[in-house]
Design a protein around this motif. Structure first.
Motif, PDB file in Angstrom:
ATOM      1  N   TRP A   1      -5.067   2.242  -2.085  1.00 53.94           N
ATOM      2  CA  TRP A   1      -4.730   3.351  -1.018  1.00 53.94           C
ATOM      3  C   TRP A   1      -6.263   3.407  -0.368  1.00 53.94           C
ATOM      4  CZ3 TRP A   1      -7.184   8.012  -1.300  1.00 53.94           C
ATOM      5  CH2 TRP A   1      -6.847   8.728   0.026  1.00 53.94           C
TER       6      TRP A   1
ATOM      7  N   ALA B   1      -3.399   1.189  -7.844  1.00 55.39           N
ATOM      8  CA  ALA B   1      -2.723   1.552  -6.657  1.00 55.39           C
ATOM      9  C   ALA B   1      -3.541   2.739  -5.633  1.00 55.39           C
ATOM     10  CB  ALA B   1      -1.369   2.036  -6.831  1.00 55.39           C
TER      11      ALA B   1
ATOM     12  N   PHE C   1       2.527   8.249  -3.432  1.00 59.11           N
ATOM     13  CA  PHE C   1       2.648   7.031  -4.574  1.00 59.11           C
ATOM     14  C   PHE C   1       4.041   6.938  -4.814  1.00 59.11           C
ATOM     15  CE2 PHE C   1      -1.783   8.179  -4.359  1.00 59.11           C
ATOM     16  CZ  PHE C   1      -2.501   7.066  -4.320  1.00 59.11           C
TER      17      PHE C   1
ATOM     18  N   SER D   1       0.890  -1.334   0.012  1.00 58.36           N
ATOM     19  CA  SER D   1       0.019  -0.042   0.093  1.00 58.36           C
ATOM     20  C   SER D   1       0.907   1.162  -0.017  1.00 58.36           C
ATOM     21  CB  SER D   1      -0.915   0.194   1.317  1.00 58.36           C
ATOM     22  OG  SER D   1      -1.673  -1.086   1.302  1.00 58.36           O
ATOM     23  N   PRO D   2       0.359   2.132  -0.764  1.00 58.18           N
ATOM     24  CA  PRO D   2       1.036   3.538  -0.673  1.00 58.18           C
ATOM     25  C   PRO D   2       1.118   4.090   0.844  1.00 58.18           C
ATOM     26  CG  PRO D   2      -0.459   3.658  -2.450  1.00 58.18           C
ATOM     27  CD  PRO D   2      -0.779   2.390  -1.632  1.00 58.18           C
TER      28      PRO D   2
ATOM     29  N   HIS E   1       4.385   2.491  -7.768  1.00 57.35           N
ATOM     30  CA  HIS E   1       2.977   2.615  -8.021  1.00 57.35           C
ATOM     31  C   HIS E   1       2.804   3.008  -9.339  1.00 57.35           C
ATOM     32  CE1 HIS E   1       2.879   2.458  -3.295  1.00 57.35           C
ATOM     33  NE2 HIS E   1       2.303   1.340  -3.882  1.00 57.35           N
TER      34      HIS E   1
ATOM     35  N   ALA F   1       0.226   8.018 -11.035  1.00 52.82           N
ATOM     36  CA  ALA F   1      -0.080   6.799 -10.230  1.00 52.82           C
ATOM     37  C   ALA F   1      -0.945   5.830 -10.862  1.00 52.82           C
ATOM     38  CB  ALA F   1      -0.746   7.069  -8.719  1.00 52.82           C
ATOM     39  N   HIS F   2      -1.001   4.401 -10.803  1.00 51.82           N
ATOM     40  CA  HIS F   2      -1.592   3.612 -11.201  1.00 51.82           C
ATOM     41  C   HIS F   2      -2.873   3.400 -10.569  1.00 51.82           C
ATOM     42  CE1 HIS F   2      -2.966  -0.636 -12.306  1.00 51.82           C
ATOM     43  NE2 HIS F   2      -2.008  -0.968 -12.924  1.00 51.82           N
TER      44      HIS F   2
END
Ligand SMILES: CCCCCCCCCC(=O)SCCNC(=O)CCNC(=O)[C@H](O)C(C)(C)COP(=O)(O)OP(=O)(O)OC[C@H]1O[C@@H](n2cnc3c(N)ncnc32)[C@H](O)[C@@H]1OP(=O)(O)O
Length: 198
Positions: free
Chosen positions: A118, A114, A99, A80-81, A103, A110-111
């Motif tokens: 989060w 992801a 991120f 996790s971020p 990620h 950022a994906h």
């Protein structure tokens, strides 16, 4: 009221947190490295050795649940971020999330998965702060309104509506300079039949 950032189970500053941080750094560097194939193979052997030592040192349980802890940062998992909770008034949580390079989704941002990860994490944490009952994510609606940067902190707010029986609607936003990047609406439900050990 306990500030979420000061939970006694928070791993911040512990040797375990250092291990998690070093692992995140490894994940960041694996992404896009230009290392040559021969050395990559040697390093894979070293990393495999580290993994073996960790496995042989024993596990808290089969899924690592006990060491997931409720701390917002540096939990003994590295997927996790990382986010920091700066303020918590018993209803609304605010802070920053960063991120990482691993990620990254596309074009420097950022994906989306992801971001969903989060969102589930921060709303799950909010849910736990609000009630003893262990609610589970029933529904997560993530709206991607603008790109989320990688490697720079982004401001978040998460808050809850009043509980409706076993159901609670939770919300979060990611913002940059007052512009909403992401909005999240989640439904968390306390299961009719509580999960064993949950
Ligand atoms: C500090 C550390 C922080 C770490 C945080 C990590 C958080 C991670 C949280 C998760 O990711 S949990 C894992 C992902 N979620 C799941 O695996 C949940 C799987 N689904 C279930 O277990 C059950 O479907 C669930 C507990 C969500 C509901 O089962 P129930 O049998 O208790 O629900 P029930 O059928 O009695 O419905 C209760 C109410 O919720 C509503 N409901 C249930 N599921 C819904 C749904 N999906 N969408 C909309 N409404 C839903 C349902 O309509 C009903 O509304 P009413 O009371 O008004 O009639």
């Amino acid at each position: 009221m306990t500030h979420p950032g000061s939970s006694p189970l928070d791993e911040r500053g512990t040797p375990r947190a250092e291990l998690a941080q070093a692992t995140r750094a490894l994940q960041d560097e694996v992404r896009g490295t230009r290392i040559d194939g021969r050395r990559a193979r040697e390093l894979a052997g070293i990393v495999a050795e580290v993994a073996r030592e960790l496995r042989d040192s024993g596990a808290d349980d089969e899924v690592g649940r006990l060491h997931m802890g409720p701390g917002p940062v540096n939990r003994g998992q590295t997927l996790s971020p990382v986010y920091n909770v700066d303020t918590w008034d018993g209803r609304r949580m605010q802070g920053t999330v960063t991120f990482a390079r691993f990620h990254h989704g596309s074009v420097g941002t950022a994906h989306g998965g992801a971001i969903g990860l989060w969102a589930d994490d921060v709303l799950g944490r909010l849910s736990r702060e609000l009630s003893e009952g262990r609610a589970r994510t029933a529904c997560l609606h993530v709206q991607y309104r603008a790109s989320v940067p990688v490697g720079a902190p982004v401001w978040f707010t998460a808050w809850a509506d009043d509980a409706d029986g076993r159901k609670r609607e939770l919300h979060a936003t990611l913002e940059d300079d007052g512009t909403a990047l992401v909005t999240v609406d989640g439904l968390f439900v306390e299961p009719r039949i509580p999960l064993n050990g949950h």
